[in-house]
Design a protein around this motif. Structure first.
Motif, PDB file in Angstrom:
ATOM      1  N   GLN A  98       0.840  -1.189   0.000  1.00 32.81           N
ATOM      2  CA  GLN A  98       0.000   0.000   0.000  1.00 32.81           C
ATOM      3  C   GLN A  98       0.881   1.248   0.000  1.00 32.81           C
ATOM      4  OE1 GLN A  98      -3.614   0.049   2.248  1.00 32.81           O
ATOM      5  NE2 GLN A  98      -3.467  -2.120   2.777  1.00 32.81           N
ATOM      6  N   VAL A  99       0.327   2.334  -0.516  1.00 34.59           N
ATOM      7  CA  VAL A  99       1.097   3.570  -0.674  1.00 34.59           C
ATOM      8  C   VAL A  99       0.316   4.747  -0.124  1.00 34.59           C
ATOM      9  CG1 VAL A  99       2.195   5.159  -2.310  1.00 34.59           C
ATOM     10  CG2 VAL A  99       2.279   2.686  -2.722  1.00 34.59           C
ATOM     11  N   LEU A 100       0.985   5.514   0.728  1.00 34.54           N
ATOM     12  CA  LEU A 100       0.480   6.831   1.105  1.00 34.54           C
ATOM     13  C   LEU A 100       1.110   7.826   0.148  1.00 34.54           C
ATOM     14  CD1 LEU A 100      -0.967   8.799   3.081  1.00 34.54           C
ATOM     15  CD2 LEU A 100       1.199   8.909   4.330  1.00 34.54           C
ATOM     16  N   ASN A 101       0.307   8.378  -0.745  1.00 38.56           N
ATOM     17  CA  ASN A 101       0.779   9.294  -1.770  1.00 38.56           C
ATOM     18  C   ASN A 101       0.237  10.681  -1.425  1.00 38.56           C
ATOM     19  OD1 ASN A 101       1.901  10.295  -4.124  1.00 38.56           O
ATOM     20  ND2 ASN A 101       0.367   9.390  -5.485  1.00 38.56           N
ATOM     21  N   LEU A 102       1.113  11.572  -0.973  1.00 35.15           N
ATOM     22  CA  LEU A 102       0.663  12.868  -0.478  1.00 35.15           C
ATOM     23  C   LEU A 102       0.377  13.832  -1.630  1.00 35.15           C
ATOM     24  CD1 LEU A 102       3.240  13.215   2.417  1.00 35.15           C
ATOM     25  CD2 LEU A 102       0.797  12.769   2.656  1.00 35.15           C
ATOM     26  N   PRO A 103      -0.692  14.624  -1.543  1.00 34.13           N
ATOM     27  CA  PRO A 103      -0.965  15.629  -2.574  1.00 34.13           C
ATOM     28  C   PRO A 103       0.249  16.525  -2.785  1.00 34.13           C
ATOM     29  CG  PRO A 103      -2.856  15.408  -1.123  1.00 34.13           C
ATOM     30  CD  PRO A 103      -1.744  14.606  -0.497  1.00 34.13           C
ATOM     31  N   ALA A 104       0.682  16.645  -4.017  1.00 35.51           N
ATOM     32  CA  ALA A 104       1.974  17.254  -4.336  1.00 35.51           C
ATOM     33  C   ALA A 104       1.810  18.634  -4.944  1.00 35.51           C
ATOM     34  CB  ALA A 104       2.732  16.357  -5.319  1.00 35.51           C
ATOM     35  N   VAL A 116       7.270  18.238 -10.560  1.00 36.29           N
ATOM     36  CA  VAL A 116       6.383  17.932  -9.428  1.00 36.29           C
ATOM     37  C   VAL A 116       7.161  17.231  -8.320  1.00 36.29           C
ATOM     38  CG1 VAL A 116       4.310  16.702  -8.685  1.00 36.29           C
ATOM     39  CG2 VAL A 116       4.391  17.739 -10.958  1.00 36.29           C
ATOM     40  N   PHE A 117       7.013  17.717  -7.095  1.00 31.54           N
ATOM     41  CA  PHE A 117       7.669  17.100  -5.947  1.00 31.54           C
ATOM     42  C   PHE A 117       6.731  16.062  -5.335  1.00 31.54           C
ATOM     43  CE2 PHE A 117       8.959  17.148  -1.364  1.00 31.54           C
ATOM     44  CZ  PHE A 117      10.187  16.520  -1.554  1.00 31.54           C
ATOM     45  N   VAL A 118       6.978  14.776  -5.645  1.00 33.05           N
ATOM     46  CA  VAL A 118       6.160  13.695  -5.100  1.00 33.05           C
ATOM     47  C   VAL A 118       6.811  13.163  -3.827  1.00 33.05           C
ATOM     48  CG1 VAL A 118       5.262  13.065  -7.372  1.00 33.05           C
ATOM     49  CG2 VAL A 118       7.309  11.926  -6.495  1.00 33.05           C
ATOM     50  N   HIS A 119       5.998  12.743  -2.874  1.00 36.57           N
ATOM     51  CA  HIS A 119       6.522  12.204  -1.621  1.00 36.57           C
ATOM     52  C   HIS A 119       5.441  11.396  -0.928  1.00 36.57           C
ATOM     53  CE1 HIS A 119       4.537  15.951  -0.840  1.00 36.57           C
ATOM     54  NE2 HIS A 119       4.772  15.973   0.463  1.00 36.57           N
ATOM     55  N   GLY A 120       5.881  10.403  -0.147  1.00 35.70           N
ATOM     56  CA  GLY A 120       4.928   9.547   0.545  1.00 35.70           C
ATOM     57  C   GLY A 120       5.620   8.378   1.206  1.00 35.70           C
ATOM     58  N   ASN A 121       4.868   7.288   1.417  1.00 30.68           N
ATOM     59  CA  ASN A 121       5.385   6.149   2.158  1.00 30.68           C
ATOM     60  C   ASN A 121       4.766   4.857   1.639  1.00 30.68           C
ATOM     61  OD1 ASN A 121       5.225   4.261   4.862  1.00 30.68           O
ATOM     62  ND2 ASN A 121       6.999   5.612   4.901  1.00 30.68           N
ATOM     63  N   VAL A 122       5.578   3.782   1.622  1.00 27.32           N
ATOM     64  CA  VAL A 122       5.128   2.468   1.173  1.00 27.32           C
ATOM     65  C   VAL A 122       5.118   1.517   2.372  1.00 27.32           C
ATOM     66  CG1 VAL A 122       5.605   0.535  -0.377  1.00 27.32           C
ATOM     67  CG2 VAL A 122       6.061   2.882  -1.127  1.00 27.32           C
ATOM     68  N   ALA A 215      10.646  10.189  -2.092  1.00 30.23           N
ATOM     69  CA  ALA A 215      10.535  11.613  -2.419  1.00 30.23           C
ATOM     70  C   ALA A 215      11.360  11.886  -3.652  1.00 30.23           C
ATOM     71  CB  ALA A 215      11.005  12.485  -1.257  1.00 30.23           C
ATOM     72  N   GLY A 216      10.896  12.770  -4.508  1.00 25.82           N
ATOM     73  CA  GLY A 216      11.666  13.140  -5.685  1.00 25.82           C
ATOM     74  C   GLY A 216      10.937  14.147  -6.549  1.00 25.82           C
ATOM     75  N   TRP A 217      11.733  14.924  -7.299  1.00 22.44           N
ATOM     76  CA  TRP A 217      11.184  15.860  -8.279  1.00 22.44           C
ATOM     77  C   TRP A 217      11.050  15.135  -9.608  1.00 22.44           C
ATOM     78  CZ3 TRP A 217       9.319  20.690  -7.581  1.00 22.44           C
ATOM     79  CH2 TRP A 217       9.615  21.333  -6.368  1.00 22.44           C
ATOM     80  N   LEU A 218       9.857  15.136 -10.167  1.00 16.35           N
ATOM     81  CA  LEU A 218       9.598  14.468 -11.439  1.00 16.35           C
ATOM     82  C   LEU A 218       9.300  15.516 -12.502  1.00 16.35           C
ATOM     83  CD1 LEU A 218       7.294  11.507 -10.275  1.00 16.35           C
ATOM     84  CD2 LEU A 218       9.800  11.675 -10.249  1.00 16.35           C
ATOM     85  N   LYS A 219      10.112  15.513 -13.560  1.00 16.21           N
ATOM     86  CA  LYS A 219       9.906  16.458 -14.657  1.00 16.21           C
ATOM     87  C   LYS A 219       8.830  15.930 -15.600  1.00 16.21           C
ATOM     88  CE  LYS A 219      14.466  18.589 -14.589  1.00 16.21           C
ATOM     89  NZ  LYS A 219      15.674  18.967 -15.375  1.00 16.21           N
ATOM     90  N   ALA A 257      -1.902  16.215  -7.872  1.00 12.67           N
ATOM     91  CA  ALA A 257      -0.754  17.109  -8.034  1.00 12.67           C
ATOM     92  C   ALA A 257      -1.265  18.483  -8.428  1.00 12.67           C
ATOM     93  CB  ALA A 257       0.201  16.580  -9.103  1.00 12.67           C
ATOM     94  N   TYR A 258      -0.685  19.520  -7.807  1.00 15.57           N
ATOM     95  CA  TYR A 258      -1.090  20.904  -8.069  1.00 15.57           C
ATOM     96  C   TYR A 258       0.065  21.632  -8.742  1.00 15.57           C
ATOM     97  CZ  TYR A 258      -4.932  19.755  -4.985  1.00 15.57           C
ATOM     98  OH  TYR A 258      -6.032  19.156  -4.431  1.00 15.57           O
ATOM     99  N   LEU A 259      -0.117  21.989 -10.001  1.00 15.34           N
ATOM    100  CA  LEU A 259       0.899  22.720 -10.755  1.00 15.34           C
ATOM    101  C   LEU A 259       0.690  24.204 -10.489  1.00 15.34           C
ATOM    102  CD1 LEU A 259       0.820  20.762 -14.144  1.00 15.34           C
ATOM    103  CD2 LEU A 259       1.970  20.187 -11.986  1.00 15.34           C
ATOM    104  N   VAL A 260       1.594  24.780  -9.684  1.00 15.96           N
ATOM    105  CA  VAL A 260       1.406  26.121  -9.142  1.00 15.96           C
ATOM    106  C   VAL A 260       2.250  27.121  -9.922  1.00 15.96           C
ATOM    107  CG1 VAL A 260       1.539  27.533  -7.049  1.00 15.96           C
ATOM    108  CG2 VAL A 260       1.003  25.081  -6.875  1.00 15.96           C
ATOM    109  N   PRO A 261       1.654  28.157 -10.513  1.00 15.64           N
ATOM    110  CA  PRO A 261       2.414  29.145 -11.281  1.00 15.64           C
ATOM    111  C   PRO A 261       3.407  29.910 -10.409  1.00 15.64           C
ATOM    112  CG  PRO A 261       0.071  29.305 -11.761  1.00 15.64           C
ATOM    113  CD  PRO A 261       0.208  28.422 -10.560  1.00 15.64           C
ATOM    114  N   PRO A 262       4.404  30.530 -11.032  1.00 10.90           N
ATOM    115  CA  PRO A 262       5.433  31.251 -10.272  1.00 10.90           C
ATOM    116  C   PRO A 262       4.892  32.386  -9.428  1.00 10.90           C
ATOM    117  CG  PRO A 262       6.169  30.876 -12.517  1.00 10.90           C
ATOM    118  CD  PRO A 262       4.722  30.492 -12.472  1.00 10.90           C
ATOM    119  N   ARG A 263       3.824  33.037  -9.878  1.00  7.73           N
ATOM    120  CA  ARG A 263       3.269  34.155  -9.128  1.00  7.73           C
ATOM    121  C   ARG A 263       1.842  33.858  -8.685  1.00  7.73           C
ATOM    122  NH1 ARG A 263       6.477  38.766  -9.343  1.00  7.73           N
ATOM    123  NH2 ARG A 263       8.060  38.750 -10.996  1.00  7.73           N
TER     124      ARG A 263
END
Length: 500
Positions: A98-104, A116-122, A215-219, A257-263
């Motif tokens: 099972q995976v806890l996948n946190l809103p990123a 996107v910075f994904v992170h969680g626990n298995v 945890a990791g940044w995914l392009k 996942a929330y893609l957040v603009p620079p401003r």
């Protein structure tokens, strides 16, 4: 592990900086004994706390000093869970992963890409009998036992306990399936729309740690979505785009996942005693509100957050709690059923020692601030949390053009059970127009978030810089209440530590 997680969070965020976008009710005090000088009060407080906790070890001492709820600290993980339950790895072989996948959250890089910075626990969930769960839950309860609480409270206590006694899985590869919406529409959040493209599967670069963390940044690639849609460039929109996230190989790892603009504007909100009633300063109530009672919102805070979500064009909500991952699902289920959707941070299990636990909030805050250097931030917390009382004003000093407002619930002004002083010295030197100590959610109504308004001028702040706490009072009676509260907390901490 502490440094590696922080390096991952900050280093990669800094490696992909954002480009400049295109235009586009006070408690009535008891009769007072002869007053102590405020300096004497502070000194007596320091001397008393130091004398009481000095013999209990640095763990208890540091938790008390930082206002961290002890009942969610030093929880068993991995092999410790197996040993306590008398099971082995082979007993879990047939259990599903099972995976806890946190809103990123994701940012727009100078290469014209979303990252996107994904992170969680298995983890895996062992078989635990109801009787064993009752015994384990008894170890967390203070002032009561499982057979003394109603059946529905027992069920909640068992569910919370079962979420704690899971076995984390190390050396696992996690692959995230990003799925775009098919209509480009949004919900009640004015600043949020569904991404029209970007569907793809990406593997997290590193395997899970021995504590099951990933945890990791995914392009992201700008793949075409339904009806020929695509991801909007971060410098061409002020809307937050959402993508569904699914962890491959499990039906438990779903998030957004929330893609957040620079401003734009980001609200970073604490949860305990801001969004929900917890009372972490009262050990017995804190445990009951976390283990046996339904999570309930604090007054009309949901109405306030919903109004902001409906009226502000570029608003991003980010929820942050130092609750460890095992207890996070209950927090997320409550938050997203009651408040606007948004990204989420909690304490990774790698942050397990005392020093790391007490500094995780600052690390998570530093990460999001470095990721979005051009956004404006509104920080929401309460005076019972000394980490917040230090970290929030320090962020405003370190990022003077980034922190727009600091809003802190003055817990002692509305809850007669709160008897501990709080320290406002960190706010000295900040403009009075930048922060507000509020009593109830209505104090925040009518503020112009988009226009930078932070303070409700209809009631006076009267903030002095140092130890505060009207419920305590600068008197011997107040010190007696304080001592009584300290002893109650210490007793609760020791009971919890011995039980776990």
């Amino acid at each position: 592990m502490l440094l590696s997680f922080l390096s991952l969070c900050l280093g990669l965020a800094l490696a992909v900086p954002n480009p400049a976008p295109a235009p586009h009710p006070m408690v009535t005090p008891a009769p007072r004994a002869p007053a102590l000088d405020s300096r004497d009060l502070i000194q007596e407080w320091d001397n008393y706390v130091n004398s009481v906790v000095s013999g209990l070890g640095s763990t208890v001492s540091n938790y008390i000093a930082s206002g961290v709820p002890q009942f969610f600290q030093d929880l068993p993980t991995g092999k410790d869970v197996e040993a306590k339950l008398g099971i082995a790895d082979r007993d879990l072989d047939a259990k599903p992963t099972q995976v806890l996948n946190l809103p990123a959250y994701g940012n727009y890089t100078d290469n014209g890409e979303w990252s996107v910075f994904v992170h969680g626990n298995v983890y895996k969930v062992p078989d635990i009998s109801e009787g064993t769960l009752n015994n384990l839950a008894d170890g967390f309860l203070i002032g009561t036992e499982m057979d003394e609480i109603p059946p529905n409270a027992q069920r909640q206590a068992r569910n919370m306990t079962a979420s704690i006694f899971v076995v984390q899985q190390g050396e696992v590869n996690v692959t995230i399936d990003f799925v775009a919406g098919d209509n480009g529409g949004g919900g009640t959040e004015r600043g949020v729309i569904e991404a029209a493209g970007g569907s793809q599967m990406i593997q997290v670069p590193d395997e899970t740690t021995d504590q099951g963390d990933f945890a990791g940044w995914l392009k992201m690639e700008n793949t075409t979505g339904p009806n020929g849609g695509y991801l909007l460039r971060g410098n061409e929109t002020n809307k937050i785009q959402t993508l569904e996230m699914h962890a491959q190989g499990t039906d438990s790892g779903n998030a957004t996942a929330y893609l957040v603009p620079p401003r734009g504007t980001t609200i970073i909100s604490d949860i305990d005693d801001i969004l929900r009633v917890t009372k972490i300063w009262d050990p017995e109530e804190g445990v009951l509100n976390s283990f046996t009672r339904p999570f309930i919102p604090w007054l009309n805070m949901p109405e306030l957050y919903a109004e902001w979500a409906r009226t502000v064009d570029d608003l991003h909500f980010h929820y942050l709690t130092t609750t460890p991952e095992q207890a996070t699902r209950n927090y997320m289920e409550f938050t997203f059923a009651t408040y606007p959707l948004g990204s989420f941070d909690t304490r990774p299990l790698n942050f397990s020692d005392v020093t790391a636990t007490l500094s995780i909030r600052k690390h998570l805050l530093d990460c999001i601030f470095e990721t979005f250097p051009r956004r404006k931030f509104i920080l929401v917390g309460d005076t019972s949390n000394s980490d917040v009382m230090k970290a929030y004003p320090q962020l405003a000093k370190d990022h003077p053009n980034t922190v727009q407002c600091i809003w802190l619930r003055n817990t002692s002004s509305t809850d007669y059970t709160y008897r501990f002083p709080y320290n406002t010295s960190g706010f000295e030197g900040l403009p009075a127009s930048q922060y507000m100590f509020f009593r109830v959610p209505d104090d925040l109504k009518g503020l112009d978030l988009a226009g930078g308004s932070c303070v409700n001028t209809t009631f006076a702040q009267n903030v002095s810089f140092g130890m505060q706490g009207a419920a305590l009072g600068s008197d011997a009676g107040g010190m007696a209440v304080l001592r009584s509260g300290i002893w109650a907390m210490i007793a609760a901490l020791l009971v919890t530590a011995l039980a776990v």
